[in-house]
Design an enzyme around this catalytic site. Structure first.
Site, mmCIF file in Angstrom:
data_model
loop_
_atom_site.group_PDB
_atom_site.id
_atom_site.type_symbol
_atom_site.label_atom_id
_atom_site.label_comp_id
_atom_site.label_asym_id
_atom_site.label_seq_id
_atom_site.Cartn_x
_atom_site.Cartn_y
_atom_site.Cartn_z
ATOM 1 N N TYR A 151 -5.667 5.630 -2.390
ATOM 2 C CA TYR A 151 -6.895 4.861 -2.195
ATOM 3 C C TYR A 151 -6.543 3.423 -1.818
ATOM 4 O O TYR A 151 -5.518 2.886 -2.242
ATOM 5 C CB TYR A 151 -7.767 4.860 -3.457
ATOM 6 C CG TYR A 151 -7.111 4.244 -4.674
ATOM 7 C CD1 TYR A 151 -7.293 2.897 -4.988
ATOM 8 C CD2 TYR A 151 -6.315 5.008 -5.513
ATOM 9 C CE1 TYR A 151 -6.705 2.333 -6.108
ATOM 10 C CE2 TYR A 151 -5.732 4.449 -6.638
ATOM 11 C CZ TYR A 151 -5.913 3.121 -6.932
ATOM 12 O OH TYR A 151 -5.320 2.567 -8.035
ATOM 13 N N PRO A 152 -7.378 2.791 -1.012
ATOM 14 C CA PRO A 152 -7.215 1.367 -0.729
ATOM 15 C C PRO A 152 -8.016 0.537 -1.720
ATOM 16 O O PRO A 152 -8.979 1.031 -2.328
ATOM 17 C CB PRO A 152 -7.774 1.232 0.687
ATOM 18 C CG PRO A 152 -8.857 2.274 0.740
ATOM 19 C CD PRO A 152 -8.400 3.410 -0.139
ATOM 20 N N MET A 153 -7.629 -0.711 -1.884
ATOM 21 C CA MET A 153 -8.359 -1.605 -2.789
ATOM 22 C C MET A 153 -8.211 -3.044 -2.320
ATOM 23 O O MET A 153 -7.309 -3.388 -1.558
ATOM 24 C CB MET A 153 -7.844 -1.466 -4.223
ATOM 25 C CG MET A 153 -6.397 -1.888 -4.414
ATOM 26 S SD MET A 153 -5.992 -2.257 -6.132
ATOM 27 C CE MET A 153 -6.969 -3.743 -6.385
#
Length: 490
Positions: A151-153
């Site tokens: 996941y990106p954040m």
């Protein structure tokens, strides 16, 4: 005042997500499908072998859900190498049956939240343990046959909560708390954190690996309660899947379960104890100062089995031991262990870590003792990356027992060694016995332990119930300087 943390970068990372045109695949002639499989396997095997670059890592994953069917992850020293790897897949016959549903570009990173010493100009201030830890973050491996969550954040930059307006020390304080909670998953979850600032839409890409997909859920869930996440983090879409070997590509395309077997020739995943999940930079994960002592029979032992690490709880004492065997040069091994130990000493739960040499053969052991199972588990992850770590000699499927840790009175050391040789002869004749070594601390010749291998727990217990063992214990009261620690390491 502007206080951006210093950063150091390593390998560039490409997460290449692919959807397969299943209608086109079904309608294609068999010869076209066969060619696609052949070229697809060749591409994946070539890139997993990193034949296309001087260094790096690659892996392929079967994804779950509508977002993608396949994920190919590449880590390479240069951005150009990622570009080449991406285009070469598109040129394969398999690539023609896919479309890139999305992708993510980033670069592995460590920051000043980890250690001031690492970014100091004087390299002598950086101990070997920290150096190895950081190298593992900048040039990571990809665990074999494990589940993945990507996941990106980003950090929030709103008017009310703006991460970048906070003083450096406040940010570091939150990152330290975040790292401590993440290390509770040491041995269960490994991570690759890569910066995408200026490279992609979010600020970091986080990739988590685990043998149990519920651990992927739990680490993200529990750590969202940390202030660094709850107040200052924003998360993008999540992708989940499982790694499989390139040779299983035909099974994947046929709709079969992959990996097709437990042993695919690639080996089992290694737990590196890097369970922290930190977003911006990393905390220093050398040991865990907290943990749950209520570990069941299959807890730490089962988690470390694939690493040939034997661990357990000594009788009557609230401490846990981790033991690894190495064939590395003794001086080189000691230097590495000494670097890790200096970081372990920062934690109240650390009892001791030392290198032991076998009395009668060329064999070394690294022993690390902690107050909690989770701390021993986390330490094992770092110790497992030491040079020359090997499988236990003899019967690897048996029941291992550390026997006893002994601290011998100096004047009785020779008597103790002689007694061991006598007991060793007795052990050799016992049913179910594999092998036994007397191991001696390189820094203190009066600190020893006996490492035994048995076919089963009952075989080992038969010895411990014997009159000969009872006599040895009684004799030991006169020659030992401290109470022995008895450790079963099944």
């Amino acid at each position: 005042m502007r206080e951006p943390p210093q950063t150091d970068e390593g390998w560039y990372v490409l997460h290449d997500f692919r959807r397969i045109d299943w209608a086109a695949w079904r309608d294609a002639p068999k010869r076209e499908r066969d060619r696609a499989v052949e070229e697809g396997v060749e591409y994946l095997e070539t890139h997993e072998a990193v034949a296309d670059a001087d260094d790096g890592a690659s892996a392929v994953f079967a994804m779950v859900g509508h977002k993608a069917d396949l994920l190919i992850v590449h880590l390479r020293p240069t951005l150009d190498a990622l570009s080449t790897a991406e285009r070469r897949f598109d040129r394969t016959a398999l690539g023609a049956f896919t479309e890139q549903s999305t992708s993510y570009v980033s670069v592995t990173e460590v920051s000043g939240y980890v250690s001031d010493a690492y970014f100091a100009e004087d390299e002598e201030e950086v101990d070997q343990g920290l150096k190895r830890y950081i190298e593992g973050k900048l040039e990571p491996d990809i665990p074999a046959d494990q589940y993945i969550s990507f996941y990106p954040m980003s950090r929030k930059r709103g008017e009310q909560d703006n991460w970048y307006d906070l003083p450096f020390e406040r940010r570091r304080e939150m990152m330290k708390e975040h790292g401590e909670h993440g290390r509770e998953f040491g041995g269960r979850v490994k991570q690759i954190v890569a910066s995408s600032v200026g490279l992609d839409d979010w600020e970091w890409g986080v990739t988590l690996f685990s043998e149990d997909p519920t651990d992927l859920k739990d680490i993200v869930y529990e750590m969202r309660y940390d202030e660094a996440s709850a107040r200052y983090s924003e998360f993008g879409p999540f992708y989940v899947g499982r790694r499989f070997p390139p040779s299983d590509l035909p099974a994947f395309l046929a709709g079969e379960t992959v990996p097709t077997g437990e042993d695919d020739g690639e080996g089992h995943a290694h737990a590196h104890g890097e369970g922290g999940h930190h977003g911006e930079g990393d905390g220093h994960d050398h040991g865990d100062a907290h943990g749950d002592d209520d570990t069941d029979e299959d807890g730490i032992r089962g988690k470390l089995e694939d690493l040939n690490i034997y661990a357990g709880k000594p009788h009557g004492e609230d401490v846990y031991a981790t033991v690894l065997y190495s064939e590395a040069d003794a001086d080189d091994l000691f230097e590495e262990v000494d670097g890790l130990r200096s970081n372990f000493d920062h934690y109240d739960t650390h009892v001791k870590t030392a290198v032991y040499d076998a009395l009668e053969r060329d064999r070394r052991a690294v022993v690390s003792i902690w107050d909690t199972a989770s701390a021993a588990d986390t330490a094992a992850g770092f110790l497992s990356e030491l040079p020359g770590i090997v499988s236990r000699a003899g019967e690897e499927s048996g029941f291992g027992t550390m026997g006893m840790f002994y601290t011998v009175k100096p004047e009785h050391r020779d008597d103790f060694v002689e007694k061991f040789e006598t007991v060793g002869g007795l052990l050799a004749d016992m049913e179910g016995h594999g092998e036994t070594d007397l191991m001696i601390n390189r820094e203190d010749e009066n600190d020893m332990f006996i490492a035994s291998q048995w076919r089963s727990r009952e075989d080992a217990m038969n010895f411990f119930r014997s009159d000969e063992f009872s006599d040895t214990v009684s004799w030991g009261r006169d020659v030992l300087a401290d109470r022995p620690r008895h450790v079963f390491l099944a």
